[in-house]
Motif scaffolding. Structure first.
Motif, mmCIF file in Angstrom:
data_model
loop_
_atom_site.group_PDB
_atom_site.id
_atom_site.type_symbol
_atom_site.label_atom_id
_atom_site.label_comp_id
_atom_site.label_asym_id
_atom_site.label_seq_id
_atom_site.Cartn_x
_atom_site.Cartn_y
_atom_site.Cartn_z
ATOM 1 N N LYS A 36 44.930 70.215 36.816
ATOM 2 C CA LYS A 36 45.992 70.909 36.091
ATOM 3 C C LYS A 36 45.376 72.196 35.525
ATOM 4 C CE LYS A 36 48.534 67.486 37.217
ATOM 5 N NZ LYS A 36 47.599 66.770 38.088
ATOM 6 N N PHE A 37 45.259 73.157 36.422
ATOM 7 C CA PHE A 37 44.539 74.407 36.147
ATOM 8 C C PHE A 37 45.298 75.555 36.796
ATOM 9 C CE2 PHE A 37 41.878 77.598 38.194
ATOM 10 C CZ PHE A 37 41.136 78.109 37.142
ATOM 11 N N MET A 38 45.344 76.683 36.094
ATOM 12 C CA MET A 38 46.025 77.850 36.657
ATOM 13 C C MET A 38 45.309 79.136 36.247
ATOM 14 S SD MET A 38 50.061 78.883 36.492
ATOM 15 C CE MET A 38 50.160 78.733 34.704
ATOM 16 N N ASP A 177 37.040 67.906 33.592
ATOM 17 C CA ASP A 177 38.072 66.916 33.306
ATOM 18 C C ASP A 177 39.264 67.156 34.219
ATOM 19 O OD1 ASP A 177 39.493 69.058 32.267
ATOM 20 O OD2 ASP A 177 39.486 68.346 30.201
ATOM 21 N N ASP A 178 40.347 66.430 34.017
ATOM 22 C CA ASP A 178 41.490 66.537 34.922
ATOM 23 C C ASP A 178 42.203 67.880 34.831
ATOM 24 O OD1 ASP A 178 40.992 64.033 35.858
ATOM 25 O OD2 ASP A 178 42.483 63.020 34.609
ATOM 26 N N ASN A 179 41.897 68.668 33.794
ATOM 27 C CA ASN A 179 42.461 70.013 33.650
ATOM 28 C C ASN A 179 41.456 71.099 34.024
ATOM 29 O OD1 ASN A 179 45.122 69.278 32.452
ATOM 30 N ND2 ASN A 179 43.820 68.428 30.852
ATOM 31 N N TYR A 180 40.335 70.691 34.606
ATOM 32 C CA TYR A 180 39.274 71.583 35.076
ATOM 33 C C TYR A 180 38.438 72.181 33.933
ATOM 34 C CZ TYR A 180 36.875 74.635 38.413
ATOM 35 O OH TYR A 180 35.918 75.238 39.207
ATOM 36 N N ARG A 181 38.609 71.694 32.721
ATOM 37 C CA ARG A 181 37.788 72.218 31.637
ATOM 38 C C ARG A 181 36.352 71.739 31.816
ATOM 39 N NH1 ARG A 181 42.770 71.357 29.100
ATOM 40 N NH2 ARG A 181 43.624 73.334 28.284
ATOM 41 N N PRO A 182 35.386 72.644 31.607
ATOM 42 C CA PRO A 182 33.979 72.282 31.799
ATOM 43 C C PRO A 182 33.460 71.425 30.651
ATOM 44 C CG PRO A 182 34.173 74.566 31.095
ATOM 45 C CD PRO A 182 35.563 74.068 31.292
ATOM 46 N N ILE A 183 32.773 70.353 31.006
ATOM 47 C CA ILE A 183 32.188 69.441 30.031
ATOM 48 C C ILE A 183 30.733 69.208 30.421
ATOM 49 C CG2 ILE A 183 32.242 67.104 29.094
ATOM 50 C CD1 ILE A 183 35.257 67.098 29.520
ATOM 51 N N ILE A 184 29.839 69.337 29.439
ATOM 52 C CA ILE A 184 28.413 69.153 29.681
ATOM 53 C C ILE A 184 27.977 67.785 29.174
ATOM 54 C CG2 ILE A 184 26.087 70.030 29.233
ATOM 55 C CD1 ILE A 184 27.756 71.930 30.872
#
Length: 265
Positions: A36-38, A177-184
């Motif tokens: 869920k990324f735009m 994550d499922d919204n394409y946010r980067p997590i380290i």
């Protein structure tokens, strides 16, 4: 239809090509395996400047796309692009861009200073004073960091599912994550695997998380609490963590503890 568990990211969109069919396009993101990324460039919050740029989209079409997609996916990650200092841009035009970004509250913004391309109409336009362009660029850069940090901060404390995608630095793994946010994650994990994590901190552009395991895999024992400092509360996959008060937010958060500071019997 493709079987299997994977993630698909849709590339950059043109507001003009989506406007008028936003609902149909948004439904195409419905598969749980699609991020869920735009990435939706606007370039300027001023319609006058968009017309001067000979852009095919309007500010109204941009908002149509954003509003429809957010109705379907409220936590969708949104990135946009801004060009500052385009010939003819006034302070009023600049502040319209600032207002648009404040209202949009994007996760990330790519800010670029205008640079003429040979052979284009804009290359013949009168340029704006370089000091003014630099000042506007600096203001937008500060704003994008504030907005991005604010967007990411709201997820601290939340548990989510992630996909490991890259070992950028030794001892850590970049995930999405499922919204394409980067997590380290501060440990090296196999790539292409899914894990459950808890987000413990955030900065501009990324969040930090720890793995979450079921109770049989989380060791919390009074014996360990006796031999270690009081703030040591748990081991997660061999990694000790402690809960601290974030001086910036005043909120509790879990942080990893370096192995140098503890001894496991």
């Amino acid at each position: 239809y493709l079987d299997g568990e994977f993630r698909l990211r849709v590339g950059m969109l043109n507001p003009m090509l989506v406007a008028g069919r936003s609902h149909e396009m948004a439904k195409a993101w419905g598969d749980s395996r699609t991020y869920k990324f735009m990435h939706l460039p606007i370039q300027s919050g001023s319609q006058k400047i968009l017309d001067s740029m000979v852009r095919d989209h309007t500010v109204g079409e941009f908002w149509e796309v954003v509003n429809v997609f957010r109705d379907y996916y409220p936590e969708m990650m949104i990135i946009t692009d801004i060009i500052t200092g385009f010939p003819g841009e006034t302070e009023e035009d600049h502040h319209k861009t600032i207002s648009l970004l404040n209202e949009l509250s994007p996760d990330l913004v790519n800010v670029t200073r205008f640079s003429p391309r040979k052979g284009t109409p804009a290359s013949r336009y009168k340029r704006i004073n370089g000091r003014i362009v630099k000042k506007r660029s600096r203001e937008l850069t500060i704003l994008r960091k504030e907005l991005g940090a604010k967007s990411f901060r709201r997820f601290v404390g939340r548990k989510t599912s992630i996909l490991t995608v890259e070992n950028q630095k030794r001892g850590s793994t970049l995930c999405r994550d499922d919204n394409y946010r980067p997590i380290i994650l501060m440990e090296e994990l196999p790539l292409g695997e899914f894990y459950d994590v808890e987000i413990i901190d955030s900065e501009y552009g990324f969040m930090t998380a720890i793995l979450v395991w079921d109770s049989s895999k989380i060791l919390i024992h009074s014996f360990f609490c006796k031999i270690m400092p009081k703030e040591f509360k748990a081991f997660i996959k061999g990694q000790p963590v402690k809960k601290i008060i974030d001086p910036k937010t005043g909120q509790e958060k879990w942080v990893p503890i370096e192995r140098d500071y503890w001894t496991q019997p």
